[in-house]
Design a protein around this motif. Structure first.
Motif, PDB file in Angstrom:
ATOM      1  N   ARG A 113       0.714  -0.976   0.022  1.00  0.00           N
ATOM      2  CA  ARG A 113      -0.142  -0.104  -0.090  1.00  0.00           C
ATOM      3  C   ARG A 113       0.720   1.273   0.020  1.00  0.00           C
ATOM      4  NH1 ARG A 113      -3.996   1.316   3.797  1.00  0.00           N
ATOM      5  NH2 ARG A 113      -2.555   0.504   5.473  1.00  0.00           N
ATOM      6  N   VAL A 114       2.024   1.331  -0.818  1.00  0.00           N
ATOM      7  CA  VAL A 114       2.889   2.290  -0.913  1.00  0.00           C
ATOM      8  C   VAL A 114       2.468   2.848  -2.399  1.00  0.00           C
ATOM      9  CG1 VAL A 114       5.304   3.466  -1.218  1.00  0.00           C
ATOM     10  CG2 VAL A 114       4.630   1.587   0.566  1.00  0.00           C
ATOM     11  N   ALA A 115       1.906   4.175  -2.361  1.00  0.00           N
ATOM     12  CA  ALA A 115       1.586   5.030  -3.603  1.00  0.00           C
ATOM     13  C   ALA A 115       2.977   5.064  -4.468  1.00  0.00           C
ATOM     14  CB  ALA A 115       0.998   6.335  -3.442  1.00  0.00           C
ATOM     15  N   PHE A 116       2.763   4.684  -5.861  1.00  0.00           N
ATOM     16  CA  PHE A 116       4.063   4.589  -6.703  1.00  0.00           C
ATOM     17  C   PHE A 116       3.568   5.668  -7.869  1.00  0.00           C
ATOM     18  CE2 PHE A 116       6.461   3.385 -10.384  1.00  0.00           C
ATOM     19  CZ  PHE A 116       7.559   3.000  -9.952  1.00  0.00           C
ATOM     20  N   GLN A 117       4.573   6.514  -7.915  1.00  0.00           N
ATOM     21  CA  GLN A 117       4.370   7.431  -9.399  1.00  0.00           C
ATOM     22  C   GLN A 117       5.775   7.488  -9.920  1.00  0.00           C
ATOM     23  OE1 GLN A 117       3.271  11.844 -10.294  1.00  0.00           O
ATOM     24  NE2 GLN A 117       2.110  10.788  -8.495  1.00  0.00           N
ATOM     25  N   ILE A 118       6.046   7.515 -11.249  1.00  0.00           N
ATOM     26  CA  ILE A 118       7.131   7.924 -11.874  1.00  0.00           C
ATOM     27  C   ILE A 118       7.020   9.362 -12.313  1.00  0.00           C
ATOM     28  CG2 ILE A 118       7.922   7.667 -14.244  1.00  0.00           C
ATOM     29  CD1 ILE A 118       8.553   5.150 -12.988  1.00  0.00           C
ATOM     30  N   LEU A 119       8.014  10.090 -11.762  1.00  0.00           N
ATOM     31  CA  LEU A 119       8.422  11.452 -12.204  1.00  0.00           C
ATOM     32  C   LEU A 119       9.163  11.483 -13.332  1.00  0.00           C
ATOM     33  CD1 LEU A 119       8.498  13.131  -8.753  1.00  0.00           C
ATOM     34  CD2 LEU A 119       6.458  12.503 -10.162  1.00  0.00           C
ATOM     35  N   SER A 120       9.103  12.094 -14.533  1.00  0.00           N
ATOM     36  CA  SER A 120       9.827  11.916 -15.509  1.00  0.00           C
ATOM     37  C   SER A 120      10.135  13.190 -16.357  1.00  0.00           C
ATOM     38  CB  SER A 120       9.571  10.890 -16.635  1.00  0.00           C
ATOM     39  OG  SER A 120      10.344  11.003 -17.585  1.00  0.00           O
ATOM     40  N   ASP A 121      11.302  13.611 -16.705  1.00  0.00           N
ATOM     41  CA  ASP A 121      11.358  14.826 -17.410  1.00  0.00           C
ATOM     42  C   ASP A 121      11.498  14.457 -18.984  1.00  0.00           C
ATOM     43  OD1 ASP A 121      11.654  17.678 -17.993  1.00  0.00           O
ATOM     44  OD2 ASP A 121      13.808  17.587 -17.894  1.00  0.00           O
ATOM     45  N   GLY A 122      11.285  13.119 -19.033  1.00  0.00           N
ATOM     46  CA  GLY A 122      11.078  12.493 -20.369  1.00  0.00           C
ATOM     47  C   GLY A 122       9.498  12.819 -21.020  1.00  0.00           C
ATOM     48  N   PHE A 123       9.223  12.020 -21.797  1.00  0.00           N
ATOM     49  CA  PHE A 123       7.897  12.274 -22.550  1.00  0.00           C
ATOM     50  C   PHE A 123       6.599  11.055 -22.385  1.00  0.00           C
ATOM     51  CE2 PHE A 123      11.207  14.373 -24.965  1.00  0.00           C
ATOM     52  CZ  PHE A 123      10.692  15.866 -24.737  1.00  0.00           C
ATOM     53  N   ASP A 124       5.549  11.425 -22.477  1.00  0.00           N
ATOM     54  CA  ASP A 124       4.597  10.548 -22.260  1.00  0.00           C
ATOM     55  C   ASP A 124       4.307   9.825 -23.009  1.00  0.00           C
ATOM     56  OD1 ASP A 124       3.802  12.368 -24.121  1.00  0.00           O
ATOM     57  OD2 ASP A 124       2.052  13.150 -23.136  1.00  0.00           O
TER      58      ASP A 124
END
Ligand SMILES: [Zn+2]
Length: 260
Positions: A113-124
């Motif tokens: 139950r750890v929220a996970f999110q990619i933070l990227s300065d790349g492209f969707d």
């Protein structure tokens, strides 16, 4: 960190562990993870530029080093109008491998139950395609890429005039916004890059770093956990949560966790 003050450092780590366990019990742990070179083995944009735009890249890198371009202006000069259609890009992305611990880290976060999110300065576009290629699902914040006549049209995903990073997708900005929406959150950031990850690292409660991010944090005396791949990150967090479940006493120094 003050290496001549081991007692202080020990107390800092114990406080850190208590905060992680408190957040875990409240379901308030969140793990922000950089993509290029962290969740993936190679940097997608960097690899594309080295292979297809080597001369332009060299010129722009010099201008960036001289301070004439921000990180986003660099990306815009490099990839704005890039003549490389979706079909060629899809073929290129087929050769991008993920970190060996990437799948298990995402699965571990779901189980714990750890929220996970990619933070990227790349492209969707690349992140959508790579999720399909590797059968993995994550939410993300990133810059935008679309095509017009086979050429790239790019837009920033979240510039932040108040941050010095100059990127198109300021990670400090995303983490700060997350804290407003989730005041109890304990924010973990995992990254490898001095340019796009430093502000996210400053904004986080706990940082896992390698590469130029690790060097930059060390130079500034900002504490972080070193890692080689995402198995290391998962292992450290899992052992911390296990100690909190009573299998081992909290604050035990025998584990070797949270060592730089
Ligand atoms: Zn920033």
């Amino acid at each position: 960190m003050s290496e001549d003050e081991p007692a202080f450092e020990g107390r800092r780590r114990e406080a850190q562990e208590r905060a992680i366990l408190r957040a875990a019990r409240a379901g308030a742990l969140v793990l922000f993870c950089d993509f290029d070179g962290t969740f993936s083995r190679r940097d997608v944009g960097g690899s594309l530029a080295r292979e297809y735009l080597p001369e332009l890249r060299a010129v722009l890198q010099e201008r960036y080093q001289r301070g004439e371009l921000s990180a986003w202006e660099y990306a815009l000069e490099l990839f704005g109008d890039f003549d490389f259609d979706a079909e060629r890009l899809n073929a290129f992305l087929g050769n991008i491998e993920l970190d060996p611990g990437a799948h298990r880290l995402v699965e571990w976060c779901r189980m714990r139950r750890v929220a996970f999110q990619i933070l990227s300065d790349g492209f969707d576009f690349n992140l959508d395609r790579l999720q399909a290629i590797h059968s993995v699902k994550f939410s993300y914040s990133a810059n935008h890429l679309s095509f017009e006549g086979g050429r790239w049209k790019i837009r920033p995903g979240g510039r932040n005039a108040e941050c010095g990073c100059g990127t198109g997708m300021c990670k400090r900005g995303v983490i700060a916004k997350y804290r407003v929406d989730h005041p109890e959150a304990y924010c973990i950031h995992v990254g490898d890059g001095r340019v796009s990850d430093f502000c996210g690292a400053e904004a986080a409660d706990l940082v896992f770093a390698k590469g130029s991010l690790a060097s930059a944090l060390r130079a500034q005396g900002i504490p972080f956990e070193a890692f080689e791949n995402l198995h290391d990150v998962r292992s450290v967090l899992e052992r911390t949560l296990q100690r909190g479940s009573g299998r081992r006493p909290l604050g035990s120094r025998a584990s070797g966790d949270f060592q730089r």
